[in-house]
Design a protein around this motif. Sequence first.
Motif, short mmCIF file in Angstrom:
data_model
loop_
_atom_site.label_atom_id
_atom_site.label_comp_id
_atom_site.label_asym_id
_atom_site.label_seq_id
_atom_site.Cartn_x
_atom_site.Cartn_y
_atom_site.Cartn_z
N TYR A 132 1.06 -1.22 0.01
CA TYR A 132 0.21 -0.02 -0.05
C TYR A 132 0.97 1.17 0.09
CZ TYR A 132 -3.04 3.73 1.82
OH TYR A 132 -3.31 4.92 1.99
N MET A 133 1.94 1.49 1.06
CA MET A 133 2.66 2.57 0.89
C MET A 133 3.47 2.61 -0.28
SD MET A 133 2.06 3.79 3.77
CE MET A 133 3.51 5.05 3.81
N ALA A 134 4.10 1.51 -0.93
CA ALA A 134 4.70 1.62 -2.15
C ALA A 134 3.86 2.29 -3.46
CB ALA A 134 5.32 0.56 -2.56
N LYS A 135 2.71 1.99 -3.28
CA LYS A 135 1.44 2.55 -4.27
C LYS A 135 1.19 3.91 -4.15
CE LYS A 135 -2.83 1.37 -6.28
NZ LYS A 135 -3.85 0.60 -6.38
N GLU A 136 0.83 3.99 -2.95
CA GLU A 136 0.16 5.53 -2.46
C GLU A 136 1.18 6.45 -1.88
OE1 GLU A 136 -2.97 6.15 -2.94
OE2 GLU A 136 -3.36 3.92 -3.58
N HIS A 137 2.25 6.25 -1.40
CA HIS A 137 2.94 7.04 -0.75
C HIS A 137 4.50 6.76 -0.88
CE1 HIS A 137 -0.29 8.75 1.01
NE2 HIS A 137 -0.65 7.67 1.71
N PRO A 138 4.89 6.56 -2.34
CA PRO A 138 6.43 6.04 -2.38
C PRO A 138 7.48 6.97 -2.29
CG PRO A 138 5.41 6.76 -4.57
CD PRO A 138 4.20 6.79 -3.50
N LYS A 139 7.12 8.32 -2.01
CA LYS A 139 8.32 9.20 -1.87
C LYS A 139 8.43 9.75 -0.49
CE LYS A 139 7.99 11.28 -6.48
NZ LYS A 139 7.80 12.55 -7.53
N ALA A 140 7.59 9.22 0.33
CA ALA A 140 7.64 9.49 1.83
C ALA A 140 8.96 8.95 2.25
CB ALA A 140 6.46 9.02 2.51
N ASP A 141 9.29 9.89 3.16
CA ASP A 141 10.87 9.36 3.62
C ASP A 141 10.61 8.34 4.85
OD1 ASP A 141 13.78 10.03 3.80
OD2 ASP A 141 13.16 11.10 5.76
N MET A 142 9.50 8.43 5.53
CA MET A 142 9.46 7.34 6.44
C MET A 142 8.01 6.56 6.23
SD MET A 142 7.74 6.77 9.61
CE MET A 142 6.83 8.18 10.16
N TRP A 143 8.12 5.07 6.42
CA TRP A 143 6.85 4.42 6.32
C TRP A 143 6.88 3.84 7.89
CZ3 TRP A 143 7.42 1.02 1.42
CH2 TRP A 143 7.34 1.99 0.28
N GLU A 144 5.36 3.68 8.49
CA GLU A 144 5.53 2.98 9.87
C GLU A 144 4.24 2.32 9.90
OE1 GLU A 144 4.43 4.53 14.61
OE2 GLU A 144 5.46 5.92 13.00
N ILE A 145 4.37 1.01 10.26
CA ILE A 145 3.44 0.06 10.16
C ILE A 145 3.09 -0.29 11.46
CG2 ILE A 145 2.69 -2.06 9.21
CD1 ILE A 145 4.83 -1.54 7.02
N TRP A 146 1.71 -0.55 11.85
CA TRP A 146 1.26 -1.03 12.94
C TRP A 146 0.52 -2.49 12.64
CZ3 TRP A 146 0.29 1.52 18.01
CH2 TRP A 146 1.19 2.64 18.04
N PRO A 147 1.23 -3.55 12.55
CA PRO A 147 0.47 -4.93 11.93
C PRO A 147 -0.52 -5.41 12.86
CG PRO A 147 2.84 -5.47 12.91
CD PRO A 147 2.58 -3.95 12.92
N GLY A 154 4.88 18.06 6.28
CA GLY A 154 5.12 18.00 7.77
C GLY A 154 3.95 17.51 8.38
N GLY A 155 4.10 16.79 9.49
CA GLY A 155 3.07 16.13 10.07
C GLY A 155 2.73 14.50 9.66
N TYR A 156 2.04 14.01 10.23
CA TYR A 156 1.69 12.69 9.93
C TYR A 156 0.41 12.44 9.24
CZ TYR A 156 4.71 9.70 13.24
OH TYR A 156 5.84 9.05 13.68
N GLY A 157 0.69 11.29 8.24
CA GLY A 157 -0.58 10.88 7.65
C GLY A 157 -0.91 9.73 8.25
N SER A 158 -2.10 9.08 7.90
CA SER A 158 -2.34 7.70 8.44
C SER A 158 -3.55 7.03 7.59
CB SER A 158 -2.85 7.98 9.85
OG SER A 158 -3.89 8.70 10.18
N ALA A 159 -3.57 5.85 7.70
CA ALA A 159 -4.51 4.97 7.13
C ALA A 159 -5.00 3.85 7.73
CB ALA A 159 -4.28 5.03 5.50
N ASP A 160 -6.16 3.20 7.87
CA ASP A 160 -6.59 2.02 8.26
C ASP A 160 -6.66 1.11 7.27
OD1 ASP A 160 -6.47 2.76 11.33
OD2 ASP A 160 -8.33 3.39 11.05
N LEU A 161 -6.03 0.04 7.39
CA LEU A 161 -5.99 -0.93 6.22
C LEU A 161 -6.85 -2.19 6.48
CD1 LEU A 161 -2.27 -0.73 4.89
CD2 LEU A 161 -4.20 0.84 4.27
N ASP A 162 -7.28 -2.85 5.54
CA ASP A 162 -8.24 -4.26 5.60
C ASP A 162 -6.91 -5.24 5.81
OD1 ASP A 162 -9.14 -6.80 5.00
OD2 ASP A 162 -10.92 -5.70 4.09
N PRO A 163 -6.92 -5.89 6.88
CA PRO A 163 -5.98 -6.94 7.11
C PRO A 163 -6.06 -7.99 6.18
CG PRO A 163 -7.55 -6.99 8.85
CD PRO A 163 -7.79 -5.87 7.97
#
Length: 550
Positions: free
Chosen positions: A69-84, A101-110
């Motif tokens: 998801y991150m590679a598709k939607e936010h490939p240029k973000a300098d940091m990815w954080e995942i709460w599995p 600046g600031g955080y973006g967030s998304a809830d994903l279907d597991p």
Amino acid sequence: MAWLHTWSGLWISWLLFAIFLTGTLAVFDDPIGHWMQPEHALEEAAHASEAPLPKVEDRGRRIELALAYMAKEHPKADMWEIWPVQRPEQGLSAYWFQPGGGYGSADLDPDTGAEIKHVPKATQRQTVGGHHFVDFHYQLHAARIGEWIVGITTMIMLVALVSGVITHKRIFKDFFTFRPAKGQRSWLDAHNAVAVLSLPFQFMIAYTGLVFFSDDYVPAPVAVQYAGAPNIKKAFLDEWNDLGKPAASGRAMAVPALEPYALRAEQAIGQEIRAVVLDHPGDEAMRVCMYGWNEDAELKQRISATTGMACYALASGEQINVRLPGQADAGGAALTRMVMSNLHMAGFGGMPMRWLYFLCGLAGTAMMGTGAILFMVKRRQRAGGEFGRITPQVYRLIACLNVAAIAGLAVACIGFLWANRLIPVGIGHRPDWEVRAFFGVWFLMLAHACLRAEKRAWVEQLALFAALCLLLPVLNVLSTGDSMVAQIARGDWESAGVELTAIVFGLLGAWGAWRTWRTPTRQDKPARKATPENTTAAAATLHATAKGQS
């Protein structure tokens, strides 16, 4: 020292009372917020009897879905954080740094990795919740300016505490002395008792509050150390929070499977993995850091709230950093600051510690209130002329501020909870209206205190406070259909606790209103008859005064 204690304490006593009272309520900001979302509380209750969700067995697959998801939607973000494994719902979440600046967030279907769009229900009320008391406590809802006002007030509080200890030479003896119905003496006994009872707590809470914002209140060391950086504060925070973060190399590299690193990290730190943080995704200098969960039992055994962490260089697979639970990356200074922060926010010890903070906070609040009242009681015993011809007007203003800052603030706090139930659910910017209601009620109490005689203002505002507290459970039944009996029956002690506490405060407010109404003022007391002894004493006083003036 007595002069310093009296006047430094007076001018901040009203603001300190507000800071202490809202800070005390902020100890239970989560239960208050829970009560202020009754629809959510009832929804939780409907699922309370269901069996707990099974432990997640496909964490590796969840991490892969989030990476895709991150590679598709936010490939240029300098940091990815995942709460599995988001507890308790066992969901999957992703976070990233926004370009601005600031955080973006998304809830994903597991199961699929697709983003879940949350549409607020029309019947779900939006609320600022108990966080209102947190915000007011440290910034007065005034952002940066408020933080500085609170900081300066806290510094003056330390001056008042130290001068108070020096002034009251018999402070510990006075702690065991209380003489009721003695006017000024009774107020001084009450002030001394609650001051000694909570003195260590007050020193701790004031000092740790200043340490919390130390880099703002004492910026010179940071400015000198990072003088050459384009953004001094950012450079400081980057080194403080991201010690050892590598620079991007500019060479591409595919992101490898991260579950093996999660398993290695669990062995290294002894905690289940909570978060997976990937720096410079897609770059050869990629670093992944695995963070653990702090279980409740762990926070009852240590004051530091830091979790375990293990970091790996993905190009080589080498473990480059490990932090055990309770330790700090940046050494003793960082650990000290973390402990100070956790001391201030009661982030340890569980529910018993929170109740201890709550009771000590109430004692500190009472100390501020009794100190402000004692000032006026003492001034009534003598004819002072500190402010020349306008001295009566100044003391009248102080009396109004006493009523509004103490009884008026209490009415505003319970009025805030009433506003949560009375403001229409579908109104726009509803949390802002709750905060406006708080300040609006407080302003009305100030106007009322200025328009009414002092004793009447005290009695009426304390009676109003008692009524609002005692009727809060009734309001909840009428507005939501939920009752305290039902809350206790389903085990919702957070909601029931808010209403039970309101009832206790209501009874105290009613007792205070009754005692104030029964206590005679100077105007109510009959004038003493002239006796030979009184006449002789008065004549001696006049003679001494005339002699001194001559």
